[in-house]
Enzyme design. Structure first.
Site, PDB file in Angstrom:
ATOM      1  N   SER A   1       0.899  -1.281   0.034  1.00 24.03           N
ATOM      2  CA  SER A   1       0.106   0.064  -0.020  1.00 24.03           C
ATOM      3  C   SER A   1       0.775   1.204   0.100  1.00 24.03           C
ATOM      4  CB  SER A   1      -0.929   0.042   1.223  1.00 24.03           C
ATOM      5  OG  SER A   1      -0.149   0.097   2.341  1.00 24.03           O
ATOM      6  N   LYS A   2       0.313   2.353  -0.062  1.00 24.34           N
ATOM      7  CA  LYS A   2       1.042   3.689   0.124  1.00 24.34           C
ATOM      8  C   LYS A   2       1.832   3.915   1.050  1.00 24.34           C
ATOM      9  CE  LYS A   2      -2.437   6.283  -2.911  1.00 24.34           C
ATOM     10  NZ  LYS A   2      -3.542   7.288  -2.885  1.00 24.34           N
ATOM     11  N   ARG A   3       1.550   3.295   2.179  1.00 20.65           N
ATOM     12  CA  ARG A   3       2.473   3.547   3.346  1.00 20.65           C
ATOM     13  C   ARG A   3       3.787   2.634   3.141  1.00 20.65           C
ATOM     14  NH1 ARG A   3       1.872  -0.872   7.364  1.00 20.65           N
ATOM     15  NH2 ARG A   3       0.183  -2.385   6.487  1.00 20.65           N
TER      16      ARG A   3
END
Length: 468
Positions: free
Chosen positions: A239-241
């Site tokens: 994911s974006k994290r």
């Protein structure tokens, strides 16, 4: 041998995700390895979320990665008549039936099952219904076998068995006549004669439903290969994290497409211990036997290392074209000429991305550099100004302002003053670049030219006199 035909079928509801790009790459490599056909299909049936901007973003991302398609792009919204034709064919042959259950009735049954702690599946109220209420909306449902099993013979996961009793009588056409995802996929893959369906492991649960549909329609099954998902460093879904997940964000950050392709190919696939592949090597060596069951872990440091290797080998002329937009973002307006390419030759082995390269070469283009505070405290002393004042006349009268001549001058000056080279080289480096680290000082000086070098050293002398 039947011609291999693979496909990539993204939904245009946003950017092309890095996981989708890896799926596209595996399909592309497989088709190219076997001199087959790679089909691009846009699954745009979600009218509320599909956009033309997303379609263009997908096409741009694939073009940037070099994943050219042989057929398409096809759009599902342009094939509705074909889906309805297949649905009504199943109605006529008894492979499907009309379901008159209303959404409210189905919701009440779902809530009842939830209250009883049971999994909800359609109870097949209409499966054997003989009456045909006129004017009442209906969906078209598939008659799934009630007993036995459906086995997915997967080229990556092995045989995966699903009891038919756990499969629902899935909806093929909604009450408004629009087709559903699994139905469209099967009709498309069958009529496009796709021989190998290579997709993410998260689609495996859809496959038994699709196999039942193939069999009901009388189409031959393709071979299935469900590839492992890409995980973040903490082993959760990427994911974006963890990292940027949009393909084009890597272009914007200054990655080369071939580096990203190489990186994605190695996420879940291997060929011995080889890490760096040309495109042709990937095509020659890619097989599904090399795809493992374990998920690939997205390692940004590994990607940066790979990109650095590709930057080292790229031609300065090509990098010049690619670098210009990154320089523009820094308000530096120049041309891809021999001067820029000289700078690139000096910098390309030291840079991990084009964005980083642009940021580190700004001192070639500005009127004045800003001195790094830490470097200034360490190296810019009053005695440094005195040394620079003594060095300047020798620089100003140097006829050949080239690296070898500059190096000889600095060594001679250091020997005359009984100093280490760094005592004079570091203040000069800071005067020219603003920092204490750069490519070879004498190469930098030669590229900047005598006039700029002399002007910046004069400025540093004045700065030291004012601040010390």
């Amino acid at each position: 041998m039947t011609t291999v035909r693979t496909r990539f079928a993204p939904s245009p509801t946003g950017f092309l995700h890095i996981g989708g790009a890896r799926t596209a790459l595996f399909n592309w490599l497989f088709s190219r390895h076997y001199q087959g056909v790679f089909v691009l299909r846009i699954e745009d049936t979600d009218a509320a979320r599909s956009t033309q901007e997303s379609i263009q973003a997908i096409l741009d991302s694939m073009s940037w990665l070099g994943l050219d398609w042989d057929e398409g792009p096809f759009y599902q919204t342009q094939r509705y008549d074909l889906y309805r034709e297949h649905a009504y064919r199943l109605l006529e042959t008894g492979g499907a039936y009309k379901c008159y259950c209303t959404p409210e009735e189905l919701e009440a049954k779902r809530k009842q099952a939830q209250a009883e702690g049971k999994p909800f599946g359609y109870d097949r109220t209409c499966r054997n219904r003989t009456d045909r209420p006129e004017g009442k909306p209906f969906t078209v449902r598939l008659k799934v076998p009630l007993d036995g099993v459906t086995t997915v013979h997967d080229l990556v996961q092995g045989d995966v068995v699903f009891p038919n009793a756990e499969l629902d009588d899935l909806i093929l056409l909604r009450s408004d006549g629009s087709p559903t995802y699994n139905f469209c996929v099967v009709v498309d893959d069958a009529t496009m004669q796709i021989t190998h369906v290579i997709r993410g492991n998260d689609h495996l649960s859809n496959t038994p439903k699709q196999i039942v549909l193939y069999e009901a329609l009388g189409y031959p099954l393709p071979q299935f290969a469900h590839i492992p998902l890409i995980l973040g460093q903490d082993k959760s879904k990427l994911s974006k994290r963890h990292a940027a997940v949009a393909v084009m964000s890597y272009q914007e950050s200054g990655f080369l497409p071939e580096a990203l392709v190489n990186f994605l190919a190695r996420l879940g696939w291997s060929h011995g211990d080889q890490e760096i592949f040309t495109q042709q090597e990937l095509i020659e060596n890619f097989t599904l036997e090399g795809v493992g069951k374990a998920s690939g872990v997205f390692n940004t440091e590994k990607l940066l290392w790979l990109n650095q290797q590709y930057l080292k080998e790229a031609s300065p002329a090509r990098l010049g074209d690619l670098l210009l937009p990154h320089l523009e973002k820094l308000h530096i307006h120049t041309e891809n000429n021999e001067h820029l390419q000289q700078i690139i030759r000096l910098q390309q082995e030291r840079s991990k991305t084009l964005a980083e390269m642009a940021e580190t070469i700004t001192y070639y283009f500005v009127d004045e550099v800003t001195y790094d505070e830490k470097a200034a405290r360490k190296f810019l002393k009053p005695e440094s100004a005195t040394l620079l004042e003594e060095l300047l006349p020798q620089l100003e009268t140097l006829e050949v302002f080239e690296p070898a001549a500059l190096e000889a001058l600095f060594h001679n000056f250091s020997e005359q003053k009984s100093l280490k080279l760094g005592n004079i080289a570091q203040p000069v480096r800071i005067a020219l670049t603003g920092g204490s680290a750069s490519p070879g000082l004498f190469e930098v000086m030669a590229i900047l030219g005598k006039a700029t070098v002399v002007q910046r050293i004069h400025r540093m002398i004045a700065w030291i006199r004012e601040n010390q």
